[in-house]
Write a protein that holds these residues in place. Structure first.
Motif, mmCIF file in Angstrom:
data_model
loop_
_atom_site.group_PDB
_atom_site.id
_atom_site.type_symbol
_atom_site.label_atom_id
_atom_site.label_comp_id
_atom_site.label_asym_id
_atom_site.label_seq_id
_atom_site.Cartn_x
_atom_site.Cartn_y
_atom_site.Cartn_z
ATOM 1 N N ARG A 109 24.623 -0.401 34.816
ATOM 2 C CA ARG A 109 23.279 0.008 35.361
ATOM 3 C C ARG A 109 22.298 -0.869 34.800
ATOM 4 N N ASN A 110 22.315 -1.095 33.630
ATOM 5 C CA ASN A 110 21.293 -2.099 32.799
ATOM 6 C C ASN A 110 21.412 -3.293 33.380
ATOM 7 N N ASN A 162 18.309 -5.370 35.585
ATOM 8 C CA ASN A 162 17.953 -6.852 35.177
ATOM 9 C C ASN A 162 18.339 -7.746 36.174
#
Length: 291
Positions: free
Chosen positions: A57-58, A62
């Motif tokens: 998810r991160n 990003n």
């Protein structure tokens, strides 16, 4: 210097699409299936497997990952911290709307739900006319009242037993009275064997696990809708969809092929028949005329 200049004018779409999937059988199959089909459609794909949900998810936020197969329940509960009971349609609509603000697009969800459920040996469940959770609870209570020496045993993993949204609220929702010895905690993977071999009367499983079909287990209907919906869905960064015409259509084509029965069969081919996810995905796509 000339090489630098050439690299600068190469469009971003020339870079491989980074596809991230999680560390279990179903996701390995989805990874292989997606990479094979997208390459067939002319896209470059770089699969990355065994990526934890939060890390994936991160990385998407990003812009390090372009595509993933995510579950509506995971996004709702883990990413957005929403524990409100919702229908599958409400869950999908909610996460789609929330993620649109973050540049992530939820495409069409598959008609499958890899959520928790309780399961029994199919022959026994049908012989005892148990098809729903409420019917199981009624049976458990009847045995408690009439034959306590043979109280039902339920198999479940340690995490679910202790989670704030796990066994305790489940018991409350279904008004299920259990004595502590009736709960047999074990590794999640062992629950399937315990049900099959009669070590427990019923157990907590994942609805699309290959062993459900392979061990001929009966999944009991969650008639009070306690468990969240976990519909697997292709999620793509918006800018990637905008620069890759045909990508959404290709991913939606794959999504439309999947349901609980189909993915459970494919999972069983890997987990029980010991074929590789690549072999299973390739054979499936050939069968569907997509390769």
């Amino acid at each position: 210097m000339a090489l630098v200049a050439i690299a600068a004018v190469i469009p971003a779409s020339a870079a491989p699409l980074v596809l991230a999937t999680k560390s279990f059988t179903e996701q390995h199959i989805l990874s292989a299936m997606t990479a094979l089909y997208l390459r067939k459609k002319g896209f470059q794909v770089e699969p990355r497997t065994n990526i934890a949900a939060v890390i994936s998810r991160n990385a998407m936020l990003n812009k390090q990952i372009d595509i993933t197969w995510e579950y509506t329940g995971t996004s709702l509960i883990i990413f957005n911290h929403i524990n409100k009971r919702m229908t599958p349609e409400q869950s999908y609509t909610t996460v789609k709307k929330l993620d649109a603000k973050k540049g992530l697009v939820w495409l069409n969800p598959a008609d499958m739900n890899n959520t928790y459920a309780f399961a029994m040996q199919r022959k026994r469940a049908e012989a005892e006319n148990i098809h729903t959770m409420s019917e199981m609870v009624s049976k458990i209570e009847h045995i408690r009242q009439t034959d306590p020496d043979n109280n039902w045993l339920l198999g479940l993993d340690l995490e679910f037993a202790g989670r704030s949204d796990g066994m305790k609220p489940l018991q409350k929702a279904y008004q299920m009275s259990l004595d502590r010895p009736q709960l047999r905690q074990m590794d999640p993977g062992l629950v399937y064997n315990a049900i099959r071999d009669g070590f427990v009367d019923a157990g907590l499983i994942y609805t699309t696990d290959g062993r459900v079909k392979g061990f001929d287990l009966k999944v009991l209907k969650d008639d009070k809708n306690f468990f969240p919906s976990y519909a697997v869905t292709p999620v793509v960064r918006k800018e990637i969809l905008e620069t890759h015409p045909g990508l959404a259509e290709a991913l939606n084509t794959l999504s439309a092929l999947l349901n609980n029965d189909t993915i459970s069969t494919l999972n069983a081919e890997v987990d029980i028949q010991h074929r590789s996810p690549q072999q299973v995905a390739q054979a499936f796509l050939h069968q569907k005329g997509l390769l």
